[in-house]
Design an enzyme around this catalytic site. Structure first.
Site, PDB file in Angstrom:
ATOM      1  N   GLY A  12       0.810  -1.218   0.000  1.00  0.00           N
ATOM      2  CA  GLY A  12       0.000   0.000   0.000  1.00  0.00           C
ATOM      3  C   GLY A  12       0.843   1.266   0.000  1.00  0.00           C
ATOM      4  N   PHE A  13       0.150   2.380   0.153  1.00  0.00           N
ATOM      5  CA  PHE A  13       0.814   3.691   0.123  1.00  0.00           C
ATOM      6  C   PHE A  13       1.900   3.781   1.204  1.00  0.00           C
ATOM      7  CE2 PHE A  13      -0.032   7.939   2.316  1.00  0.00           C
ATOM      8  CZ  PHE A  13       1.013   8.602   1.684  1.00  0.00           C
ATOM      9  N   ASP A  33       0.245  -8.876   1.258  1.00  0.00           N
ATOM     10  CA  ASP A  33      -0.848  -7.990   0.812  1.00  0.00           C
ATOM     11  C   ASP A  33      -1.830  -8.771  -0.030  1.00  0.00           C
ATOM     12  OD1 ASP A  33      -2.258  -5.630  -0.414  1.00  0.00           O
ATOM     13  OD2 ASP A  33      -0.657  -4.563   0.622  1.00  0.00           O
ATOM     14  N   LYS A  91     -13.619  -7.241   9.619  1.00  0.00           N
ATOM     15  CA  LYS A  91     -12.888  -8.523   9.691  1.00  0.00           C
ATOM     16  C   LYS A  91     -11.394  -8.293   9.516  1.00  0.00           C
ATOM     17  CE  LYS A  91     -16.389 -11.707   7.892  1.00  0.00           C
ATOM     18  NZ  LYS A  91     -16.742 -12.572   6.756  1.00  0.00           N
ATOM     19  N   THR A  92     -11.028  -7.426   8.588  1.00  0.00           N
ATOM     20  CA  THR A  92      -9.603  -7.175   8.342  1.00  0.00           C
ATOM     21  C   THR A  92      -8.939  -6.619   9.601  1.00  0.00           C
ATOM     22  OG1 THR A  92      -9.915  -6.867   5.984  1.00  0.00           O
ATOM     23  CG2 THR A  92      -7.966  -5.833   6.943  1.00  0.00           C
ATOM     24  N   ASN A  99      -4.754 -12.624  14.078  1.00  0.00           N
ATOM     25  CA  ASN A  99      -3.765 -13.479  13.395  1.00  0.00           C
ATOM     26  C   ASN A  99      -2.340 -12.969  13.594  1.00  0.00           C
ATOM     27  OD1 ASN A  99      -5.576 -15.397  12.422  1.00  0.00           O
ATOM     28  ND2 ASN A  99      -6.090 -14.161  10.630  1.00  0.00           N
ATOM     29  N   TYR A 145     -14.630   1.147  10.162  1.00  0.00           N
ATOM     30  CA  TYR A 145     -13.192   1.454  10.252  1.00  0.00           C
ATOM     31  C   TYR A 145     -12.831   1.876  11.684  1.00  0.00           C
ATOM     32  CZ  TYR A 145      -8.743   3.735   8.958  1.00  0.00           C
ATOM     33  OH  TYR A 145      -7.418   4.121   8.858  1.00  0.00           O
ATOM     34  N   TYR A 159      -3.557  -8.858  24.537  1.00  0.00           N
ATOM     35  CA  TYR A 159      -2.471  -9.824  24.290  1.00  0.00           C
ATOM     36  C   TYR A 159      -1.214  -9.402  25.056  1.00  0.00           C
ATOM     37  CZ  TYR A 159      -4.346 -12.978  20.700  1.00  0.00           C
ATOM     38  OH  TYR A 159      -5.046 -13.951  20.035  1.00  0.00           O
TER      39      TYR A 159
HETATM   40  P1  NAD Z   1      -3.542   1.679   1.624  1.00  0.00           P
HETATM   41  O1  NAD Z   1      -4.948   1.353   1.309  1.00  0.00           O
HETATM   42  O2  NAD Z   1      -2.687   2.271   0.559  1.00  0.00           O
HETATM   43  O3  NAD Z   1      -2.785   0.396   2.201  1.00  0.00           O
HETATM   44  C1  NAD Z   1      -3.422  -0.661   2.849  1.00  0.00           C
HETATM   45  C2  NAD Z   1      -2.898  -1.963   2.267  1.00  0.00           C
HETATM   46  O4  NAD Z   1      -3.514  -3.063   2.944  1.00  0.00           O
HETATM   47  C3  NAD Z   1      -3.214  -2.107   0.770  1.00  0.00           C
HETATM   48  O5  NAD Z   1      -2.067  -2.516   0.076  1.00  0.00           O
HETATM   49  C4  NAD Z   1      -4.296  -3.189   0.758  1.00  0.00           C
HETATM   50  O6  NAD Z   1      -4.309  -3.935  -0.451  1.00  0.00           O
HETATM   51  C5  NAD Z   1      -3.921  -4.014   1.967  1.00  0.00           C
HETATM   52  N1  NAD Z   1      -5.040  -4.788   2.522  1.00  0.00           N
HETATM   53  C6  NAD Z   1      -6.303  -4.371   2.771  1.00  0.00           C
HETATM   54  N2  NAD Z   1      -7.033  -5.368   3.277  1.00  0.00           N
HETATM   55  C7  NAD Z   1      -6.207  -6.447   3.371  1.00  0.00           C
HETATM   56  C8  NAD Z   1      -6.374  -7.782   3.806  1.00  0.00           C
HETATM   57  N3  NAD Z   1      -7.568  -8.235   4.282  1.00  0.00           N
HETATM   58  N4  NAD Z   1      -5.313  -8.634   3.747  1.00  0.00           N
HETATM   59  C9  NAD Z   1      -4.109  -8.224   3.262  1.00  0.00           C
HETATM   60  N5  NAD Z   1      -3.905  -6.956   2.823  1.00  0.00           N
HETATM   61  C10 NAD Z   1      -4.934  -6.080   2.885  1.00  0.00           C
HETATM   62  O7  NAD Z   1      -3.575   2.646   2.912  1.00  0.00           O
HETATM   63  P2  NAD Z   1      -2.403   3.377   3.691  1.00  0.00           P
HETATM   64  O8  NAD Z   1      -2.732   4.827   3.676  1.00  0.00           O
HETATM   65  O9  NAD Z   1      -1.081   2.936   3.230  1.00  0.00           O
HETATM   66  O10 NAD Z   1      -2.681   2.845   5.171  1.00  0.00           O
HETATM   67  C11 NAD Z   1      -1.873   1.853   5.781  1.00  0.00           C
HETATM   68  C12 NAD Z   1      -2.314   1.665   7.236  1.00  0.00           C
HETATM   69  O11 NAD Z   1      -2.189   2.902   7.944  1.00  0.00           O
HETATM   70  C13 NAD Z   1      -3.772   1.227   7.371  1.00  0.00           C
HETATM   71  O12 NAD Z   1      -3.888   0.284   8.399  1.00  0.00           O
HETATM   72  C14 NAD Z   1      -4.485   2.504   7.750  1.00  0.00           C
HETATM   73  O13 NAD Z   1      -5.646   2.244   8.517  1.00  0.00           O
HETATM   74  C15 NAD Z   1      -3.417   3.222   8.557  1.00  0.00           C
HETATM   75  N6  NAD Z   1      -3.645   4.681   8.532  1.00  0.00           N
HETATM   76  C16 NAD Z   1      -3.366   5.419   7.413  1.00  0.00           C
HETATM   77  C17 NAD Z   1      -3.632   6.790   7.411  1.00  0.00           C
HETATM   78  C18 NAD Z   1      -3.337   7.667   6.225  1.00  0.00           C
HETATM   79  O14 NAD Z   1      -3.656   8.855   6.280  1.00  0.00           O
HETATM   80  N7  NAD Z   1      -2.717   7.200   5.177  1.00  0.00           N
HETATM   81  C19 NAD Z   1      -4.190   7.393   8.557  1.00  0.00           C
HETATM   82  C20 NAD Z   1      -4.481   6.584   9.663  1.00  0.00           C
HETATM   83  C21 NAD Z   1      -4.186   5.228   9.657  1.00  0.00           C
END
Ligand code: NAD
Ligand code: UDP
Length: 323
Positions: A12-13, A33, A91-92, A99, A145, A159
């Site tokens: 992801g990002f 991922d 669920k995620t 897990n 969320y 945990y």
């Molecule tokens: P993103 O959507 O780019 O990255 C999330 C990644 O998780 C993606 O690659 C997606 O394919 C993968 N993913 C989703 N569901 C999945 C699953 N069930 N099994 C395996 N992979 C799965 O978002 P991001 O901005 O990179 O966010 C990353 C983390 O940081 C997240 O947990 C998000 O909640 C947290 N976060 C991000 C921000 C933000 O502003 N970017 C703010 C608060 C929290």
């Protein structure tokens, strides 16, 4: 010391930048991922590195790996993405946490949870310190969320208390930068994409709501410091940029920096949209000696340059969530 490190959501990002940093530091990195909101191209430049491995897997399902550290980032983060299938989002967060905590317990690994400022909901306390318990609507469209992430925090704490799992909780505030999904519907990606393609800039509501925007490099530095910090400081810790801007100010800045000749239009404010948000980062400053270094203008310039360099046809526009 070289460590075996698992990054869930690693394509992801934020995850792809974290993988890049950890690979550069010489660690053995496993990126896991399911590509729900990302694509392989985010990590394709790492695929030929001997210390990088990519696994297509869903965190809601068990997996057995031998690792020393786990960064648990797997979860859709943008409102349009996490509301697409809200049950899957819960669920995620929840089964993914169970897990990964189970793996940490079995391997004796340290595990870090990417939590969120959304645990504060529509905050009545401003700025938000970690001691604030939040104001979340458990029934609204953002609840899958917000409550999923709150339940994950609970699991991490339990945990830790019950099984002595070595863990960390980081509450991430709005973060932006190159490699954001251009169609994730988040405000920074929307405004930049709209400006660069000559479309109207869509402000939801009157634009007086505020957010604090952290550049992705600052964020990644903060979470790595938290993972490597003292074992008696498990968090939660806020990681974000305390500079606070209205959404209107952001729109005007994007128009100025892109030089775009576009109008601002207003659309209805989504349900439960928080009115304001700014992290209190005192704890991160004191415990991790961390604070952001990239001002919004500079970070936006880098992000705009990246958006100019990509071909939008390589990204899938969002599927409408009534599909
Ligand atoms: P993103 O959507 O780019 O990255 C999330 C990644 O998780 C993606 O690659 C997606 O394919 C993968 N993913 C989703 N569901 C999945 C699953 N069930 N099994 C395996 N992979 C799965 O978002 P991001 O901005 O990179 O966010 C990353 C983390 O940081 C997240 O947990 C998000 O909640 C947290 N976060 C991000 C921000 C933000 O502003 N970017 C703010 C608060 C929290
Ligand atoms: N927003 C907006 N126009 C857009 C996208 C978002 O005005 O095209 C607003 C949204 O209503 C919210 C803020 O920008 O008040 C931040 O939205 P985002 O989805 O980026 O993140 P979050 O609400 O989760 O902080």
């Amino acid at each position: 010391m070289i460590k075996r490190i698992l990054v869930t959501g690693g394509a992801g990002f934020l995850g792809s930048h974290l993988c890049e940093r950890l690979v550069d530091e010489g660690h053995d990195v496993i990126c896991l991922d399911n590509f729900f909101t990302s694509q392989k191209t985010n990590v394709s430049h790492l695929l030929d590195k001997p210390n990088f491995e990519l696994i297509r897997h869903d965190v809601t399902l068990p997996i057995f790996l031998e690792v020393d550290e786990i960064y648990n980032l797997a979860c859709p983060a943008a409102p349009g993405h996490y509301q697409y299938n809200p049950i899957k989002t819960v669920k995620t967060s929840v089964m993914g946490a169970i897990n990964m905590l189970g793996m940490a317990k079995r391997c004796g690994a340290k595990v870090l949870q990417a939590s969120t400022s959304e645990v504060y909901g529509n905050p009545e306390v401003h700025p938000q310190p970690e001691t604030y318990n939040g104001n979340v609507n458990p029934l609204g469209p953002r609840a899958c969320y917000d409550e999923g992430k709150r339940a994950a925090e609970t699991l991490f704490m339990d945990y830790h208390r019950m099984n002595k799992v070595n863990m960390r909780i980081v509450r991430i505030f709005n973060t932006y930068g190159p490699r954001m999904h251009p169609y994730d519907g988040r405000v920074v990606s929307n405004f930049i994409r709209q400006a660069l393609t000559g479309q109207d800039i869509t402000i939801f509501g009157d634009g007086s709501q505020t957010r604090s925007f952290c550049y992705r490099d600052d964020l990644v530095e903060g979470i790595i410091r938290m993972m490597n910090g003292p074992d008696d400081f498990v968090g939660p810790v806020n990681i974000g940029n305390p500079g606070e801007f209205t959404i209107r100010e952001l729109a005007e800045l994007v128009i100025e920096l892109t030089g775009a000749d576009v109008k601002i239009v207003h659309q209805p404010l989504p349900a439960d949209d928080p009115a304001r948000r700014r992290p209190d980062i005192t704890l991160a400053q004191q415990k991790l000696d961390w604070q952001p270094t990239v001002p919004l203008r500079e970070g936006l310039e880098k992000t705009i340059a990246w958006f100019k360099s990509i071909d939008l046809s390589h990204y899938r526009p969002p599927t409408p969530n009534y599909a």
